[in-house]
Design a protein around this motif. Sequence first.
Motif, PDB file in Angstrom:
ATOM      1  N   GLN A  67       0.912  -1.204  -0.103  1.00 36.58           N
ATOM      2  CA  GLN A  67       0.151  -0.019  -0.107  1.00 36.58           C
ATOM      3  C   GLN A  67       0.980   1.391   0.123  1.00 36.58           C
ATOM      4  N   ASP A  68       0.386   2.552  -0.481  1.00 35.94           N
ATOM      5  CA  ASP A  68       1.104   3.756  -0.487  1.00 35.94           C
ATOM      6  C   ASP A  68       2.111   3.808  -1.567  1.00 35.94           C
ATOM      7  N   GLY A  69       2.099   2.655  -2.426  1.00 37.05           N
ATOM      8  CA  GLY A  69       2.934   2.775  -3.511  1.00 37.05           C
ATOM      9  C   GLY A  69       4.241   2.152  -3.663  1.00 37.05           C
ATOM     10  N   GLY A  70       4.374   1.404  -2.371  1.00 40.75           N
ATOM     11  CA  GLY A  70       5.770   0.472  -2.341  1.00 40.75           C
ATOM     12  C   GLY A  70       5.734  -0.628  -3.112  1.00 40.75           C
ATOM     13  N   HIS A  71       6.746  -1.462  -3.146  1.00 40.34           N
ATOM     14  CA  HIS A  71       6.462  -2.915  -3.729  1.00 40.34           C
ATOM     15  C   HIS A  71       8.036  -3.499  -3.300  1.00 40.34           C
ATOM     16  N   ILE A  72       7.906  -4.962  -3.582  1.00 41.34           N
ATOM     17  CA  ILE A  72       8.973  -5.925  -3.368  1.00 41.34           C
ATOM     18  C   ILE A  72       9.474  -6.302  -4.498  1.00 41.34           C
ATOM     19  N   GLY A  73      10.675  -6.061  -4.952  1.00 46.47           N
ATOM     20  CA  GLY A  73      11.330  -6.377  -6.344  1.00 46.47           C
ATOM     21  C   GLY A  73      12.405  -7.313  -6.268  1.00 46.47           C
ATOM     22  N   PHE A  74      12.613  -8.026  -7.075  1.00 44.78           N
ATOM     23  CA  PHE A  74      13.778  -9.011  -7.220  1.00 44.78           C
ATOM     24  C   PHE A  74      14.783  -9.085  -8.260  1.00 44.78           C
ATOM     25  N   ALA A 110       7.154 -12.426  -0.473  1.00 48.82           N
ATOM     26  CA  ALA A 110       7.983 -12.508  -1.717  1.00 48.82           C
ATOM     27  C   ALA A 110       8.894 -13.645  -1.429  1.00 48.82           C
ATOM     28  N   ILE A 111       9.275 -13.999  -0.339  1.00 50.31           N
ATOM     29  CA  ILE A 111      10.316 -15.008  -0.450  1.00 50.31           C
ATOM     30  C   ILE A 111       9.708 -16.207  -0.668  1.00 50.31           C
ATOM     31  N   ALA A 112       8.255 -16.426  -0.019  1.00 48.61           N
ATOM     32  CA  ALA A 112       7.471 -17.662  -0.234  1.00 48.61           C
ATOM     33  C   ALA A 112       7.264 -17.914  -1.790  1.00 48.61           C
ATOM     34  N   MET A 113       6.892 -16.611  -2.374  1.00 50.16           N
ATOM     35  CA  MET A 113       6.611 -16.675  -3.792  1.00 50.16           C
ATOM     36  C   MET A 113       8.014 -17.202  -4.530  1.00 50.16           C
ATOM     37  N   LEU A 114       9.061 -16.872  -4.261  1.00 53.13           N
ATOM     38  CA  LEU A 114      10.384 -17.161  -4.859  1.00 53.13           C
ATOM     39  C   LEU A 114      10.459 -18.704  -4.576  1.00 53.13           C
ATOM     40  N   LEU A 115      10.398 -19.203  -3.359  1.00 50.03           N
ATOM     41  CA  LEU A 115      10.468 -20.794  -3.206  1.00 50.03           C
ATOM     42  C   LEU A 115       9.373 -21.394  -3.894  1.00 50.03           C
ATOM     43  N   PHE A 116       8.354 -21.058  -4.015  1.00 48.01           N
ATOM     44  CA  PHE A 116       7.244 -21.577  -5.138  1.00 48.01           C
ATOM     45  C   PHE A 116       7.618 -21.774  -6.395  1.00 48.01           C
ATOM     46  N   ALA A 150       9.389 -14.008   9.971  1.00 51.22           N
ATOM     47  CA  ALA A 150      10.571 -15.124   9.297  1.00 51.22           C
ATOM     48  C   ALA A 150      10.100 -16.518   9.788  1.00 51.22           C
ATOM     49  N   ALA A 151       9.752 -16.751  10.998  1.00 46.91           N
ATOM     50  CA  ALA A 151       9.432 -18.071  11.442  1.00 46.91           C
ATOM     51  C   ALA A 151       8.402 -18.613  10.872  1.00 46.91           C
ATOM     52  N   ALA A 152       7.302 -17.886  10.507  1.00 47.37           N
ATOM     53  CA  ALA A 152       6.047 -18.259   9.769  1.00 47.37           C
ATOM     54  C   ALA A 152       6.739 -18.876   8.316  1.00 47.37           C
ATOM     55  N   CYS A 153       7.477 -18.145   7.786  1.00 47.12           N
ATOM     56  CA  CYS A 153       7.881 -18.400   6.505  1.00 47.12           C
ATOM     57  C   CYS A 153       8.488 -19.621   6.299  1.00 47.12           C
ATOM     58  N   VAL A 154       9.615 -19.966   7.189  1.00 47.17           N
ATOM     59  CA  VAL A 154      10.198 -21.148   7.207  1.00 47.17           C
ATOM     60  C   VAL A 154       9.603 -22.246   7.743  1.00 47.17           C
ATOM     61  N   LYS A 155       8.449 -22.072   8.535  1.00 46.06           N
ATOM     62  CA  LYS A 155       7.536 -23.135   8.912  1.00 46.06           C
ATOM     63  C   LYS A 155       6.791 -23.745   7.911  1.00 46.06           C
ATOM     64  N   TYR A 156       6.524 -22.966   6.889  1.00 42.57           N
ATOM     65  CA  TYR A 156       5.617 -23.316   5.888  1.00 42.57           C
ATOM     66  C   TYR A 156       6.658 -24.015   4.555  1.00 42.57           C
ATOM     67  N   SER A 157       7.763 -23.733   4.804  1.00 40.42           N
ATOM     68  CA  SER A 157       8.629 -24.085   3.384  1.00 40.42           C
ATOM     69  C   SER A 157       8.921 -25.525   3.558  1.00 40.42           C
TER      70      SER A 157
END
Length: 337
Positions: A67-74, A110-116, A150-157
């Motif tokens: 929101q507010d115009g920002g984003h995560i890029g890779f 975004a990290i989850a998306m890259l893993l996917f 962070a912990a949630a992301c690795v938990k799902y990975s």
Amino acid sequence: MQWITKLQLDTMGGQHCLTIQHGDLLKSSASLLVTTVYKNYTGELFKAVRQLHTFELSAERKLIPMQDGGHIGFIQGDQQSVLLVVLPCDEGDKLSFTQFEQMIQSIFSAIAMLLFEGHVMDEVGLPMVGRKTLEQASYTDALKTYIHYAAACVKYSEQSFNVTYYIIDEQEIKKWEKVIPKVVTTNQENSISTQLKTTQCERMYHQIKKLLSSVSSEVAPILEQIRRELIKSLPNYRQLMLHTEQLNKLILEKLYQQYLPQQPFPKWLAYPNKELQHTNILPSWYMNYFRFMHTLKNDNDFYSDQHNEKVMLLLTMLCRMIQLLEQLPLEQHKGVK
């Protein structure tokens, strides 16, 4: 480099290590570096990372909108890739805690998306992003947010990798050391994934509740089904996927009717007509989400195992779609701006 605290997590993907470390991020050997980027692609850390990797901005691929115009890029690298946390403000400007939390959540989405997508990473290295710019937020609340997502992301990975937060300022280290014992508890790792799903689902539940009075009679029943699923203690992710796909299809149908009345509605929904993208009504990330959702629907593992990055990705996509629905200038969506 010296670590300040370390949290071991045993998950379906193997053992993960979540570390807060005293050291220089630029000296990290992590396969993915995270850096903040400020207005007009400025910032001290970003400048240093760019000098280290000498990449062109044209190589950036936008993954997650904020929101507010920002984003995560890779930016893909040979030995080390870079995740850009692009903020629509100047370096040193204050962030609300809501903006800060969304930023941390978006990083790990975004990290989850890259893993996917199949990217392999052994470690993610990132600074204690944004702490100095927070308005009226304690170190305790900030640390809970860092660890939570962070912990949630690795938990799902399904992939085993580590997350390391870097602190270089000596004065900052002393402040973090005071709050770490209050936050890092023995049951932290057991409650983290439940906390994430609950927080995400509750947020979307209330967003939908506000939307129901302003959307069309066609959209409202689908949103209501999604809302009822979200409030359950254990949502049925298969049902959420199907309802989300219905919502996706309805949004596209209305856009075709409104902006491309001469174009036939595509039968192969994973790749909607490119002319729709050229109308600039839909952001580019929406088409990426649509393709990911189509892939998830046909992924048998998604239905058989709920504790992986695919669930996190679904919840993130659904959240962004609800936000998009609030903004789309669709006919018959009176009251939606």
